[in-house]
Write an enzyme that holds these catalytic residues in place. Structure first.
Site, PDB file in Angstrom:
ATOM      1  N   ASP A   1      -5.686  -4.640  -6.219  1.00  0.00           N
ATOM      2  CA  ASP A   1      -5.196  -6.013  -6.321  1.00  0.00           C
ATOM      3  C   ASP A   1      -6.136  -7.098  -5.788  1.00  0.00           C
ATOM      4  O   ASP A   1      -5.713  -8.243  -5.588  1.00  0.00           O
ATOM      5  CB  ASP A   1      -3.770  -6.149  -5.751  1.00  0.00           C
TER       6      ASP A   1
ATOM      7  N   ASP B   1      -2.494   5.760  -3.101  1.00  0.00           N
ATOM      8  CA  ASP B   1      -1.912   4.658  -2.346  1.00  0.00           C
ATOM      9  C   ASP B   1      -1.186   3.779  -3.365  1.00  0.00           C
ATOM     10  O   ASP B   1      -1.685   3.577  -4.492  1.00  0.00           O
ATOM     11  CB  ASP B   1      -2.998   3.826  -1.656  1.00  0.00           C
TER      12      ASP B   1
ATOM     13  N   ARG C   1     -16.532  -6.770 -10.685  1.00  0.00           N
ATOM     14  CA  ARG C   1     -15.913  -5.443 -10.865  1.00  0.00           C
ATOM     15  C   ARG C   1     -15.259  -5.419 -12.238  1.00  0.00           C
ATOM     16  O   ARG C   1     -14.034  -5.343 -12.356  1.00  0.00           O
ATOM     17  CB  ARG C   1     -14.848  -5.201  -9.792  1.00  0.00           C
TER      18      ARG C   1
ATOM     19  N   SER D   1     -11.107  -5.924   4.140  1.00  0.00           N
ATOM     20  CA  SER D   1     -11.145  -6.311   2.729  1.00  0.00           C
ATOM     21  C   SER D   1     -12.295  -7.265   2.453  1.00  0.00           C
ATOM     22  O   SER D   1     -12.906  -7.814   3.378  1.00  0.00           O
ATOM     23  CB  SER D   1      -9.828  -6.974   2.328  1.00  0.00           C
ATOM     24  N   SER D   2     -12.559  -7.486   1.189  1.00  0.00           N
ATOM     25  CA  SER D   2     -13.656  -8.358   0.772  1.00  0.00           C
ATOM     26  C   SER D   2     -13.164  -9.797   0.606  1.00  0.00           C
ATOM     27  O   SER D   2     -11.954 -10.072   0.693  1.00  0.00           O
ATOM     28  CB  SER D   2     -14.207  -7.860  -0.566  1.00  0.00           C
TER      29      SER D   2
ATOM     30  N   ASP E   1       0.821  -1.211   0.000  1.00  0.00           N
ATOM     31  CA  ASP E   1       0.000   0.000   0.000  1.00  0.00           C
ATOM     32  C   ASP E   1       0.853   1.258   0.000  1.00  0.00           C
ATOM     33  O   ASP E   1       0.398   2.315  -0.442  1.00  0.00           O
ATOM     34  CB  ASP E   1      -0.889   0.046   1.262  1.00  0.00           C
TER      35      ASP E   1
ATOM     36  N   CYS F   1      -0.764  -7.859  -1.102  1.00  0.00           N
ATOM     37  CA  CYS F   1      -0.752  -6.686  -0.199  1.00  0.00           C
ATOM     38  C   CYS F   1       0.403  -6.757   0.799  1.00  0.00           C
ATOM     39  O   CYS F   1       1.001  -5.730   1.143  1.00  0.00           O
ATOM     40  CB  CYS F   1      -2.025  -6.644   0.640  1.00  0.00           C
TER      41      CYS F   1
ATOM     42  N   HIS G   1      -7.707   0.089  -3.626  1.00  0.00           N
ATOM     43  CA  HIS G   1      -6.598  -0.795  -4.000  1.00  0.00           C
ATOM     44  C   HIS G   1      -7.048  -1.775  -5.090  1.00  0.00           C
ATOM     45  O   HIS G   1      -8.094  -2.395  -4.989  1.00  0.00           O
ATOM     46  CB  HIS G   1      -5.998  -1.522  -2.793  1.00  0.00           C
TER      47      HIS G   1
HETATM   48  N1  NVA Z   1     -10.624  -3.179  -1.482  1.00  0.00           N
HETATM   49  C1  NVA Z   1     -10.276  -4.487  -1.868  1.00  0.00           C
HETATM   50  C2  NVA Z   1      -8.996  -4.944  -1.230  1.00  0.00           C
HETATM   51  C3  NVA Z   1      -7.844  -4.894  -2.121  1.00  0.00           C
HETATM   52  C4  NVA Z   1      -6.647  -5.591  -1.585  1.00  0.00           C
HETATM   53  C5  NVA Z   1     -11.312  -5.469  -1.476  1.00  0.00           C
HETATM   54  O1  NVA Z   1     -11.745  -5.411  -0.340  1.00  0.00           O
HETATM   55  O2  NVA Z   1     -11.669  -6.316  -2.263  1.00  0.00           O
END
Ligand code: NVA
Length: 373
Positions: free
Chosen positions: A251, A200, A268, A302-303, A112, A355, A249
């Site tokens: 990734d 970031d 997405r 995160s998800s 990050d 990450c 982010h």
């Molecule tokens: N915002 C992203 C995390 C990326 C590492 C998610 O939560 O999927």
């Protein structure tokens, strides 16, 4: 030669060339910071993170560190030198002349904060007040690399002021629906304003001469423009993923695996007009496999799509989370040697395997993978 004896060379142009040296984060002292303008829109009203702040439990830190240490060991077994950051006391009041905040965050996710492009390691501006000082954890390493590699460039992007002018007041109220969020995101209406350049490092993906950067909550257009001016020899491309209600982010959304192959989060999707740039240069964009889990672990920002947050050791070898059976199968079907690594206990501390690392040295030089601009 022992991996610890690998000479310091800073050089990395993409996400897949043969990895020789990397930074792996640490979970020590990690806090859940109090709420702040940048983080509020990310925490849904029904999330277990709502209203919670303070240091994470000793037990959770221990489990996360065990997985980070195991990742380190596995990378070393694959001939990669690993260095680790120096945590500072994150559980203290911080401030600048413009603002005060109740704590910092941690140093599990070096990706990050530090962007390595060629021989340069660039400290990102960051976009959260709680993460403003996180670069300090990496300074001992960066200073050492600077001393040991005469070609290394240590750079820091202009520290942002992060006053209230950098955020939209009341960007999202609690009762806003997910459809309303998605509609705002599709209009590129994000929580950060264009007051000053913000980015970031984890919004950036490196493809040799091309840098692909997500415009979203943590990176604004001025940040992307700053990157283009800072790297005049590169071509910087802004991308958006309208299906992501929390674009933070890149990734867990868009992951290049080797030249010509990218997995994209099917929820997405890269819009068609942005997709054509990759396609006309012969890159295939494939839907990533579904995550194996319905929920992230407790107290995780995160998800479930950290399933696609993989780390390439070279263009044939990939590290992926051990319980993500569908993602492991998909990587296997692409012909990769897949190294399963347990990592879910580390997720709450700042994300997945990509990450939790940042490149220092990958063999190889700057290639043009997109001759048709
Ligand atoms: N915002 C992203 C995390 C990326 C590492 C998610 O939560 O999927």
């Amino acid at each position: 030669m022992a991996v610890t004896e690998i000479k310091t060379v800073v050089n990395s142009w993409n996400e897949w060339d043969p990895l020789k040296h990397i930074i792996v984060g640490r979970a020590d002292g990690c806090c859940i910071p109090p709420s702040e303008p940048a983080s509020d829109p990310k925490i849904p009203a029904d999330s277990d993170m709502r209203g919670v702040h303070g240091p994470r439990s000793a037990e959770a830190v221990e489990k996360a560190n065990a997985q980070l240490d195991n990742l380190t060991k596995i990378l070393e077994q694959h001939g990669v030198r690993v260095d680790r950051p120096d945590p500072i006391d994150f559980n203290q009041d911080i401030g600048t002349p413009d603002w005060q905040h109740g704590s910092m965050f941690g140093c599990q996710p070096p990706r990050d904060v530090i962007l390595t492009v060629g021989s340069e390691m660039l400290e990102a501006t960051m976009s959260y007040r709680s993460r403003w000082f996180e670069y300090l954890c990496y300074r001992p390493l960066l200073q050492r690399f600077y001393d040991e590699d005469p070609k290394m460039r240590h750079e820091a992007a202009p520290k942002p002021r992060l006053t209230d002018a950098s955020y939209k007041a009341n960007y999202l109220s609690d009762d806003i629906t997910i459809d309303e969020r998605l509609e705002m995101v599709s209009r590129k209406d994000f929580v950060t304003t264009e007051e000053e350049p913000l980015f970031d490092a984890a919004d950036c993906l490196r493809f040799g001469k091309d840098l692909v950067v997500q415009h979203g909550f943590t990176t604004n257009l001025k940040g992307i423009d700053w990157l283009q001016r800072h790297f005049p020899g590169l071509r910087v491309h802004a991308v958006n993923f309208p299906g992501d209600p929390y674009p933070i982010h890149i990734d867990a959304t868009f992951t290049p695996l080797r030249p010509g192959l990218i997995i994209n989060n099917p929820e997405r999707r890269l819009p068609d007009e942005q997709r054509s740039f990759f396609q006309r240069n012969g890159w295939e964009i494939v839907n990533a496999a579904r995550p194996a889990h319905n929920e992230p672990p407790p107290l995780c920002y995160s998800s479930v799509w950290l399933s696609m947050n993989v780390l390439m050791i070279d263009e044939k070898t990939v590290c992926a989370e051990a319980s993500e059976v569908h993602q492991l199968d998909q990587l296997d079907s692409f012909g990769f040697n897949v190294i399963p690594i347990p990592f879910r206990d580390s997720y709450p501390f700042g994300g997945g395997l990509h990450c939790a690392t940042t490149d220092v040295y990958r063999e190889g030089d700057c290639q043009d993978y997109f001759p048709k601009q």
